[in-house]
Design an enzyme around this catalytic site. Structure first.
Site, PDB file in Angstrom:
ATOM      1  N   THR A  27     -76.234 -72.452-130.296  1.00 47.11           N
ATOM      2  CA  THR A  27     -76.159 -71.138-129.653  1.00 47.11           C
ATOM      3  C   THR A  27     -77.546 -70.690-129.208  1.00 47.11           C
ATOM      4  O   THR A  27     -78.511 -71.468-129.268  1.00 47.11           O
ATOM      5  CB  THR A  27     -75.442 -70.126-130.581  1.00 47.11           C
ATOM      6  OG1 THR A  27     -75.249 -68.910-129.859  1.00 47.11           O
ATOM      7  CG2 THR A  27     -76.239 -69.837-131.851  1.00 47.11           C
TER       8      THR A  27
ATOM      9  N   LYS B 143     -79.421 -73.632-126.062  1.00 46.10           N
ATOM     10  CA  LYS B 143     -78.403 -74.378-125.304  1.00 46.10           C
ATOM     11  C   LYS B 143     -79.008 -75.323-124.255  1.00 46.10           C
ATOM     12  O   LYS B 143     -78.403 -76.325-123.905  1.00 46.10           O
ATOM     13  CB  LYS B 143     -77.419 -73.416-124.637  1.00 46.10           C
ATOM     14  CG  LYS B 143     -76.473 -72.755-125.635  1.00 46.10           C
ATOM     15  CD  LYS B 143     -75.420 -71.942-124.913  1.00 46.10           C
ATOM     16  CE  LYS B 143     -74.470 -71.295-125.900  1.00 46.10           C
ATOM     17  NZ  LYS B 143     -73.333 -70.658-125.223  1.00 46.10           N
TER      18      LYS B 143
ATOM     19  N   ASP C  62     -67.779 -73.934-123.490  1.00 49.46           N
ATOM     20  CA  ASP C  62     -67.604 -72.541-123.034  1.00 49.46           C
ATOM     21  C   ASP C  62     -66.632 -72.472-121.856  1.00 49.46           C
ATOM     22  O   ASP C  62     -65.779 -71.589-121.784  1.00 49.46           O
ATOM     23  CB  ASP C  62     -68.947 -71.944-122.597  1.00 49.46           C
ATOM     24  CG  ASP C  62     -69.861 -71.685-123.782  1.00 49.46           C
ATOM     25  OD1 ASP C  62     -69.346 -71.420-124.887  1.00 49.46           O
ATOM     26  OD2 ASP C  62     -71.096 -71.764-123.605  1.00 49.46           O
TER      27      ASP C  62
ATOM     28  N   ALA D 254     -75.036 -63.114-113.438  1.00 48.94           N
ATOM     29  CA  ALA D 254     -75.397 -64.437-112.917  1.00 48.94           C
ATOM     30  C   ALA D 254     -76.298 -65.180-113.896  1.00 48.94           C
ATOM     31  O   ALA D 254     -77.099 -66.018-113.501  1.00 48.94           O
ATOM     32  CB  ALA D 254     -76.079 -64.294-111.554  1.00 48.94           C
ATOM     33  N   GLY D 255     -76.173 -64.878-115.187  1.00 44.18           N
ATOM     34  CA  GLY D 255     -76.976 -65.558-116.207  1.00 44.18           C
ATOM     35  C   GLY D 255     -76.245 -66.773-116.774  1.00 44.18           C
ATOM     36  O   GLY D 255     -75.354 -67.337-116.117  1.00 44.18           O
ATOM     37  N   GLY D 256     -76.614 -67.152-117.986  1.00 44.47           N
ATOM     38  CA  GLY D 256     -76.024 -68.333-118.608  1.00 44.47           C
ATOM     39  C   GLY D 256     -74.530 -68.190-118.838  1.00 44.47           C
ATOM     40  O   GLY D 256     -73.754 -69.112-118.557  1.00 44.47           O
TER      41      GLY D 256
ATOM     42  N   GLY E 190     -63.520 -60.866-125.004  1.00 45.11           N
ATOM     43  CA  GLY E 190     -63.949 -62.268-125.055  1.00 45.11           C
ATOM     44  C   GLY E 190     -63.609 -63.006-126.345  1.00 45.11           C
ATOM     45  O   GLY E 190     -64.064 -64.137-126.534  1.00 45.11           O
TER      46      GLY E 190
HETATM   47  P1  ATR Z   1     -76.564 -64.651-120.962  1.00 45.75           P
HETATM   48  O1  ATR Z   1     -76.943 -66.035-121.410  1.00 45.75           O
HETATM   49  O2  ATR Z   1     -76.001 -63.779-122.065  1.00 45.75           O
HETATM   50  O3  ATR Z   1     -75.720 -64.665-119.749  1.00 45.75           O
HETATM   51  P2  ATR Z   1     -78.864 -64.076-119.350  1.00 45.75           P
HETATM   52  O4  ATR Z   1     -78.847 -65.462-118.840  1.00 45.75           O
HETATM   53  O5  ATR Z   1     -80.166 -63.425-119.715  1.00 45.75           O
HETATM   54  O6  ATR Z   1     -77.956 -63.916-120.641  1.00 45.75           O
HETATM   55  O7  ATR Z   1     -78.121 -63.151-118.252  1.00 45.75           O
HETATM   56  C1  ATR Z   1     -77.919 -61.775-118.419  1.00 45.75           C
HETATM   57  C2  ATR Z   1     -77.125 -61.243-117.233  1.00 45.75           C
HETATM   58  O8  ATR Z   1     -76.851 -59.856-117.467  1.00 45.75           O
HETATM   59  C3  ATR Z   1     -77.844 -61.327-115.907  1.00 45.75           C
HETATM   60  O9  ATR Z   1     -76.886 -61.457-114.890  1.00 45.75           O
HETATM   61  C4  ATR Z   1     -78.528 -59.948-115.842  1.00 45.75           C
HETATM   62  O10 ATR Z   1     -78.845 -59.515-114.544  1.00 45.75           O
HETATM   63  P3  ATR Z   1     -80.264 -59.965-113.841  1.00 45.75           P
HETATM   64  O11 ATR Z   1     -80.072 -61.394-113.426  1.00 45.75           O
HETATM   65  O12 ATR Z   1     -80.406 -59.059-112.681  1.00 45.75           O
HETATM   66  O13 ATR Z   1     -81.312 -59.794-114.886  1.00 45.75           O
HETATM   67  C5  ATR Z   1     -77.430 -59.093-116.410  1.00 45.75           C
HETATM   68  N1  ATR Z   1     -77.921 -57.829-116.942  1.00 45.75           N
HETATM   69  C6  ATR Z   1     -78.580 -57.648-118.113  1.00 45.75           C
HETATM   70  N2  ATR Z   1     -78.880 -56.349-118.283  1.00 45.75           N
HETATM   71  C7  ATR Z   1     -78.405 -55.691-117.184  1.00 45.75           C
HETATM   72  C8  ATR Z   1     -78.378 -54.326-116.769  1.00 45.75           C
HETATM   73  N3  ATR Z   1     -78.893 -53.355-117.523  1.00 45.75           N
HETATM   74  N4  ATR Z   1     -77.789 -54.034-115.590  1.00 45.75           N
HETATM   75  C9  ATR Z   1     -77.249 -54.998-114.827  1.00 45.75           C
HETATM   76  N5  ATR Z   1     -77.235 -56.315-115.164  1.00 45.75           N
HETATM   77  C10 ATR Z   1     -77.800 -56.652-116.327  1.00 45.75           C
END
Ligand code: ATR
Length: 292
Positions: A66, A70, A106, A131-133, A253
């Protein structure tokens, strides 16, 4: 009964103290008659390689991985599954004679959750928040489930575009568009024929940040007939509340978490599970979440 044949499995991450995976995996072994134990290992980054070498030497049969490792485990894998390769993320390790093989459960976990919840994705119009992980696994699951049109909404638009470029070429039948705000998504959603499925894959709204939601846009919720949040704590996020208030169905989830764990369990044991024990396992996870 622990004896000299008991197999060891574990979770590697940092931190891992709040994980429900030990409760889930030990319950699975109990229910399916596997002689094993599953523990959580809180590992410092500098110790990651040694942990994997030690695991192999000691015959640890499988690990889950985790946050934040990853990606970091990938160089230590002997090979990767197609999903792990495509997502550039590994959450399951299986010991083989050559070393650990890396998998990603996942995406299949989320696909099974959609199925279990009766959410049909074939030819569907989907708006993906984030758009994150986590969003990468969610996008892969949505595309693999046959979605016809996906709008990715991320405040950092470049990351949405990068996600599109990573996966779009494997699913040319699906139209993928990227925007930086829900208001922009709404104009695209209005042009769509029927209700949209919205998949919330950011960390916004996760405990203790329960009063936050990634968008307040009312039109967004009125165009959404199904809302899926990858967050499982709280049980009902503000996003889910807004979807429900606008008349849509909303899911959290927890089933994704369960089914990704069940898929890891299947990989380790070379079996396929059906839904017989799903409700029981969900209760066990809910109890474990309350104890944290
Ligand atoms: P994870 O692995 O949990 O997906 P991550 O890769 O850091 O974590 O991705 C977090 C996601 O949440 C991203 O899409 C982030 O947007 P940005 O790419 O613009 O950073 C989004 N996110 C986190 N906090 C946010 C907020 N306060 N408002 C909008 N989007 C947010």
């Amino acid at each position: 009964m622990i004896d000299s044949k008991t197999g060891l499995y574990g979770l590697i991450g940092h931190p891992v103290g709040h994980s429900v995976s030990p409760a889930l995996q030990n319950a699975l072994m109990d229910l399916y008659g596997i002689n094993g134990v599953y523990l959580a290992f809180d590992i410092e980054e500098d110790d990651l390689e040694d942990t994997l070498i030690g695991g192999e030497v000691m015959g640890v049969k499988g690990f889950n991985v985790t946050v934040p490792y990853k990606q970091a485990v990938i160089p230590f894998m002997t090979s990767l599954s197609v999903e792990a390769e495509r997502l550039s993320a590994v959450n399951t390790l299986k010991l083989t004679e050559e070393g650990y093989v890396g998998y990603n459960t996942d995406m299949p976990g989320l696909m099974r959750a959609f199925k279990y919840d009766g959410v049909e994705l074939k030819d569907r119009e989907v708006v993906l928040l984030g758009a994150g992980g986590a969003a990468a696994a969610a996008l892969a699951a949505v595309l693999e489930s046959g979605a016809g049109h996906v709008v990715i909404v991320n405040r950092t638009k470049l990351k949405a575009e990068q996600l599109k470029n990573r996966f779009g070429r494997f699913y040319e039948k699906c139209r993928i568009e990227c925007v930086s705000a829900a208001a922009e998504a709404v104009s695209l959603m209005k042009a769509g024929g029927r209700g949209w499925m919205a998949l919330q894959s950011t960390s916004v709204g996760m405990f203790p940040d329960v009063g936050s939601v990634v968008t307040d846009n009312e039109e967004f919720y009125s165009l959404t007939d199904t809302g899926y949040d990858i967050i499982f704590n709280p049980e009902e996020t503000l996003f889910m509340k807004k979807v429900r208030a606008a008349g849509g169905a909303a899911f959290n989830g927890l089933r994704m978490l369960l089914f990704q764990g069940m898929r890891s369990f299947e990989i380790w044991n070379g079996i396929e599970t059906d839904d017989t024990h799903v409700e029981k396992l969900l209760k066990i996870m809910e109890e474990a979440l309350k104890r944290r």
